[in-house]
Design an enzyme around this catalytic site. Structure first.
Site, PDB file in Angstrom:
ATOM      1  CG  HIS A  19      93.371  27.825  -2.841  1.00 21.36           C
ATOM      2  ND1 HIS A  19      92.529  28.863  -2.515  1.00 21.36           N
ATOM      3  CD2 HIS A  19      93.844  28.120  -4.085  1.00 21.36           C
ATOM      4  CE1 HIS A  19      92.517  29.749  -3.483  1.00 21.36           C
ATOM      5  NE2 HIS A  19      93.302  29.318  -4.463  1.00 21.36           N
ATOM      6  CG  HIS A  22      89.079  27.440  -5.060  1.00 18.86           C
ATOM      7  ND1 HIS A  22      90.353  26.943  -4.984  1.00 18.86           N
ATOM      8  CD2 HIS A  22      89.033  28.205  -6.176  1.00 18.86           C
ATOM      9  CE1 HIS A  22      91.064  27.376  -6.019  1.00 18.86           C
ATOM     10  NE2 HIS A  22      90.282  28.153  -6.759  1.00 18.86           N
TER      11      HIS A  22
HETATM   12  N1  MSP Z   1      86.699  30.249 -13.824  1.00 21.40           N
HETATM   13  C1  MSP Z   1      86.662  31.562 -13.331  1.00 21.40           C
HETATM   14  C2  MSP Z   1      85.282  31.907 -12.817  1.00 21.40           C
HETATM   15  C3  MSP Z   1      84.195  31.785 -13.822  1.00 21.40           C
HETATM   16  S1  MSP Z   1      82.638  32.102 -13.129  1.00 21.40           S
HETATM   17  C4  MSP Z   1      81.617  32.172 -14.412  1.00 21.40           C
HETATM   18  C5  MSP Z   1      87.653  31.710 -12.186  1.00 21.40           C
HETATM   19  N2  MSP Z   1      88.028  30.590 -11.563  1.00 21.40           N
HETATM   20  S2  MSP Z   1      89.041  30.493 -10.330  1.00 21.40           S
HETATM   21  O1  MSP Z   1      89.294  29.098 -10.121  1.00 21.40           O
HETATM   22  O2  MSP Z   1      90.163  31.315 -10.540  1.00 21.40           O
HETATM   23  O3  MSP Z   1      88.227  30.980  -9.112  1.00 21.40           O
HETATM   24  C6  MSP Z   1      88.219  32.312  -8.701  1.00 21.40           C
HETATM   25  C7  MSP Z   1      87.407  32.377  -7.456  1.00 21.40           C
HETATM   26  O4  MSP Z   1      87.949  31.480  -6.456  1.00 21.40           O
HETATM   27  C8  MSP Z   1      87.364  33.714  -6.751  1.00 21.40           C
HETATM   28  O5  MSP Z   1      86.456  34.610  -7.329  1.00 21.40           O
HETATM   29  C9  MSP Z   1      86.966  33.259  -5.373  1.00 21.40           C
HETATM   30  O6  MSP Z   1      85.637  32.868  -5.362  1.00 21.40           O
HETATM   31  C10 MSP Z   1      87.830  32.043  -5.181  1.00 21.40           C
HETATM   32  N3  MSP Z   1      89.163  32.396  -4.720  1.00 21.40           N
HETATM   33  C11 MSP Z   1      90.343  32.021  -5.288  1.00 21.40           C
HETATM   34  N4  MSP Z   1      91.356  32.502  -4.519  1.00 21.40           N
HETATM   35  C12 MSP Z   1      90.878  33.199  -3.478  1.00 21.40           C
HETATM   36  C13 MSP Z   1      91.441  33.768  -2.321  1.00 21.40           C
HETATM   37  N5  MSP Z   1      92.732  33.808  -2.089  1.00 21.40           N
HETATM   38  N6  MSP Z   1      90.594  34.279  -1.403  1.00 21.40           N
HETATM   39  C14 MSP Z   1      89.248  34.208  -1.540  1.00 21.40           C
HETATM   40  N7  MSP Z   1      88.689  33.645  -2.608  1.00 21.40           N
HETATM   41  C15 MSP Z   1      89.466  33.336  -3.707  1.00 21.40           C
HETATM   42  O7  MSP Z   1      88.020  32.809 -11.880  1.00 21.40           O
END
Ligand code: MSP
Length: 682
Positions: A19, A22
């Protein structure tokens, strides 16, 4: 030898599709990567997917597939998305890649052999969603703060990483490297976490309850905890322990993440690196969260915004520009299609698109579509414009490395706006009427073409596709991907006589698109209003009155209560003397959207705000005791826009935010529903 730059995104879980959250991290990282290339660095940009752990098993089960096929599918969706967003990553890593798995085993064994991993029993409260144990004081009302579910009690014999051993060292490291974790608020958050005793980290999961993971090399009854596995991707992708890329790029590493995963990156990862004998990355760049409406994006509320739903309507570069211009890196931001349309029309179609098309149209009209030579010495207006250009370059170079994307873009836009104003002031169409002023006209058009070229270079990290289009039409070769700031922003480098072509508008204007829900609620409101109007008219007829017309209603509207100043904070007395409506109308009240907020240094009461009222205004408001800066971002306020500027604690204020005192606190005035920034209050 060129400098090196290595940047990473988090590796995303494959339990959900991508989304805008990401997309933002990955685009921001892409801008950093492209910018460093522009500066002549040799870069390496890594992204990928995180595929082990309970969460993935759960998601696979929910769709009736096995974890590997499920991970293959979702990982594929991420991998296929990035080229569509023009992401310039050099590698896409998956934690199921055999090379990665081997490196995780290698590091585990190394840390185990060094005595930093031990076997013990642990009893605690475990959140399945987070895949981790929680301490009592981390829970909110006994629930996981992220998932809002009650954790389950679990006792387990497991392997632990001696993280506590590195606590003092880590505090010292963060203190000695003030911009290791940035912006500062996140550094402070990690330091405040480190004020409590650090517990050792449980890094294994017994196979009885999880098999989808990397088996511990020293005990095959266990798999590795997903974070210990995932974080290692940042070095396994470089071929740790002895790949040539590691030596070349690890000393130049930076990570980009959002605030949700600050703890694993700010605490687990540095201590793991220390235990493995590796240096720490230069920076951990932490941004805030994109929200929609009032809260978090959530699948169940249908508020997840997917990039590929937006790009066909608005275009990729408008989407990239919006994300980077709108969010202040480190703070939360609000996503709405209305705001995106507004930026697209105002900043892209108007400011950038117009400047570009005006310059090319005039070249076609006055110089047969060929780049003219400079004709006369630059005059004062020309020099002022060149200064703006130099300032834009300076700001780009200063701000992007410290994630000030919005500031860099603002400086570029200042230059664009100055150039549009320059055209109006110089009025080339008048110069064209007088053959004696041809030399001046040549200079003006050449300046505009050169400036457009420099702007294309400056925006290239943010909007590579647009930059490429602009350069191509200016007769410079299609090479946006290997631009170099030092060479390509050289003034006067366009080829004299080269043919330029106007082509289609860079950014066609878009009519405001209303999200479905809002449309429906507006429709309902209108229906109710129509019904009410009909009823009012009926009532008035029955009472023998003529319905009140719109103008009449406005003219007889009562004078609104005098705005209560928040500077000084004391409530003003009620004004006894009535004033005329005309007097009231002299006060220019506007709806503003807060873009940025920070405390004024050394002041308890004052916040410095950047408020969008169609233009950006710096305003100092005495609301710091009732409003945290981070809560102000995205808020709509009412601003007195025509107050004489004043300096408060040395900071210029161009307007006043309206509020009312309510006991000990201040309540901000705000429209009932969000309206376009700059709308006049009447
Ligand atoms: N797999 C772990 C990360 C491991 S890194 C060694 C993880 N994955 S996640 O799919 O949940 O991704 C989290 C990341 O996605 C956040 O840190 C950010 O980069 C991005 N985002 C997910 N939702 C977000 C928002 N609503 N707003 C901004 N970025 C966010 O955690």
């Amino acid at each position: 030898m060129a400098e090196r730059f290595y940047i990473t995104t988090p590796i995303y879980y494959v339990n959900a599709e991508p989304h805008i959250g990401h997309a933002y991290t990955t685009i921001a990282t892409d801008v950093m990567n492209r910018f460093h290339k522009l500066m002549g660095c040799k870069t390496f940009f890594l992204t990928g997917t995180d595929e082990h752990g309970d969460k993935i098993v759960q998601a696979a089960q929910d769709t009736g597939t096995d974890p590997k096929s499920y991970a293959d599918r979702i990982s594929g969706i991420f991998r296929d998305l990035w080229p569509k967003l023009n992401i310039s990553n050099d590698h896409f890593i998956r934690t199921t890649d055999p090379e990665h798995m081997r490196v995780v085993e290698y590091i585990l064994q190394k840390v185990y052999d060094a005595g930093d991993i031990y076997f013990s029993t642990y009893k605690g409260l475990y959140c399945v969603g987070c895949e981790r144990f929680y301490t009592e004081h981390e829970l909110v009302d006994g629930k996981c703060p992220d998932h809002e579910t009650v954790p389950v009690e679990r006792e387990e014999a497991n392997y632990f990483f001696r993280m506590s051993k590195y606590q003092e060292w880590l505090i010292g490291y963060i203190e000695q490297h003030p911009d290791f974790i940035r912006p500062e608020r996140y550094r402070n958050e990690v330091l405040s976490f480190l004020r409590e005793p650090l517990e050792d980290l449980c890094i294994s999961r017994p196979k009885e309850r999880l098999t989808w993971g990397i088996t511990l090399p020293f005990d095959d009854r266990y798999v590795t905890y997903v974070w210990f596995d995932a974080l290692i991707n940042y070095v396994s992708a470089l071929g740790y322990p002895d790949g040539p890329l590691l030596e070349e790029f690890w000393p130049a590493a930076e990570h980009c993440i959002a605030k949700d995963i600050l703890k694993p990156h700010g605490i687990y990862w540095p201590t793991m690196l220390r235990a493995a004998g590796l240096s720490l990355p230069h920076h951990l760049n932490v941004h805030g969260y994109w929200k929609t409406g009032e809260g978090k994006m959530s699948k169940s509320h249908g508020t997840v915004v997917r990039p590929l739903d937006l790009i066909p309507t608005y275009g990729l570069d408008a989407f990239r520009y919006f994300l980077l211009r709108e969010m202040v890196f480190g703070l939360d931001a609000n996503f709405s299609e209305e705001a995106l349309v507004q930026r697209l029309n105002a900043d892209l179609a108007n400011d950038l698109g117009n400047l570009y098309s005006r310059a090319l149209a005039m070249t076609a009209r006055y110089f047969d579509g060929k780049v003219p030579p400079f004709g006369s010495e630059p005059d004062e207006l020309d020099i002022a414009l060149l200064r703006k250009k130099d300032e834009a370059i300076r700001q780009l170079v200063a701000e992007v490395p410290k994630l000030g994307f919005h500031k860099a873009l603002m400086a570029i836009w200042e230059c664009l706006n100055a150039a549009n104003k320059y055209i109006d002031q110089v009025a080339p169409w008048n110069l064209a009427k007088d053959p004696a002023r041809k030399a001046h006209l040549q200079t003006v058009i050449r300046i505009l073409l050169e400036l457009n070229k420099v702007i294309a270079v400056l925006i290239s990290p943010f909007m590579p596709e647009t930059a490429e289009k602009m350069l191509e039409r200016l007769g410079t070769p299609k090479k946006a991907l290997d631009l170099r700031l030092a060479e390509d922003s050289r003034w006067g480098a366009l080829e004299e006589g080269a043919a330029v072509s106007k082509g289609e508008a860079l950014f066609p204007r878009i009519g405001a698109k209303e999200p479905k829900e809002q449309k429906e609620s507006k429709h309902m409101e209108q229906k109710q209003k129509d019904q009410k109007d009909q009823k009012d008219q009926k009532d008035q007829k029955e009472a023998g009155k003529t319905p009140v017309g719109k103008e009449k209603a406005e003219a007889t509207e009562p004078v609104p209560a005098m705005p209560v100043s928040i500077e000084p904070v004391a409530v003003e007395p009620i004004i006894a003397e009535p004033i005329s409506i005309d007097m009231f109308r002299q006060v220019d009240l506007r709806v503003g959207m807060v873009k940025h907020a920070e405390k004024v240094p050394k002041s308890k009461k004052l916040l410095r705000l950047i408020v969008d009222i169609g233009e950006e205004r710096q305003v100092v408001a005495g609301i710091a005791q009732s409003h945290a800066p981070e809560d102000m971002i995205g808020k709509q306020v009412i601003l007195v826009a025509n107050l004489q500027p004043a300096k408060l604690m040395g900071v210029e204020s161009h307007g006043m935010v309206l509020a009312v005192r309510d006991g000990d606190t201040l309540r901000l005035l705000t429209p009932e529903k969000p309206v376009a920034p700059g709308t006049r209050v009447s």
